[in-house]
Scaffold this active site. Structure first.
Site, short mmCIF file in Angstrom:
data_model
loop_
_atom_site.label_atom_id
_atom_site.label_comp_id
_atom_site.label_asym_id
_atom_site.label_seq_id
_atom_site.Cartn_x
_atom_site.Cartn_y
_atom_site.Cartn_z
CB ALA A 126 8.06 -2.43 2.13
CG ASP A 127 1.68 -4.78 1.73
OD1 ASP A 127 1.90 -5.58 0.79
OD2 ASP A 127 0.55 -4.33 1.98
CB THR A 128 2.65 -0.02 -1.21
OG1 THR A 128 4.00 0.26 -0.85
CG2 THR A 128 1.96 1.29 -1.62
CB SER A 151 3.60 -0.88 6.61
OG SER A 151 4.17 -1.30 7.85
#
Length: 201
Positions: free
Chosen positions: A76-78, A113
């Site tokens: 995930a990436d924020t 995401s």
């Protein structure tokens, strides 16, 4: 979304070193078999929009993790977006202060995401949440910087920590702001055939 048959023998790999994502997975009753944070270049491309950026990085993270045939990797990436401006993890307290002052008294978006890979297939989903930050005084910013909670957090703050005192309102997913939207994560794992909620059929 293409859904693969459930395979009770699949092992979950977390492609992230974030302790918050580990805690959030635990809320789904999941403990990864291994943690393998990928090492990729996370610099935005020239003129890249925040949503495009975060989806690209999540997918590239998943693609960078080497997995076996009986493994599924979750990455995930924020990022925090103030208009078209991407605010990632601040390099130091000065940059964190710059981020906080920029968001003070304004609304911004937090985009997370999630990418799940099984074999050569990758499923990806992003979640956008609108966050309102109160107008911050210099004393409030300095107090927060002194807690050290800003370190390693997109936008220079964590909604689940001391900065919660600065967030009067959000519209969207609280868990996504923390770094892992749980309904979407469960949906992607299910699509990849990973057994959730006791489903070993």
């Amino acid at each position: 979304m293409t859904v693969m048959p459930v395979n009770a023998g699949l092992r979950l790999i977390l492609g992230s070193g974030s302790p918050r994502r580990l805690e959030l997975l635990a809320q789904l009753g999941l403990t990864p078999s291994d943690v393998r944070p990928p090492d990729i270049d996370e610099d935005p491309h020239r003129a890249e929009l925040p949503r495009d950026y975060v989806n690209r990085i999540a997918r590239e993270k998943a693609e960078a993790v080497v997995i076996a045939d009986d493994e599924v990797v979750l990455c995930a990436d924020t990022t925090v977006a103030l208009g078209r401006r991407i605010m990632g993890k601040p390099a130091d307290a000065a940059e964190a202060a710059t981020f906080l002052h920029a968001m003070s008294g304004r609304r911004h978006k937090v985009i997370t995401s999630v990418a799940v890979k099984r074999g050569d297939r990758v499923w990806c989903k992003d979640v956008q949440t609108t966050v309102s930050m109160k107008r911050l005084s210099n004393a409030e910013v300095n107090w927060y910087l002194g807690t050290g909670d800003w370190q390693g957090k997109a936008g220079g703050y964590g909604i689940q920590g001391p900065a919660s005192a600065f967030i009067p309102w959000i519209n969207g997913s609280f868990h996504a702001v923390m770094g892992l939207p749980l309904p979407e994560t469960a949906g992607l794992l299910t699509a990849a055939g990973f057994p959730l909620f006791g489903d070993a059929s």
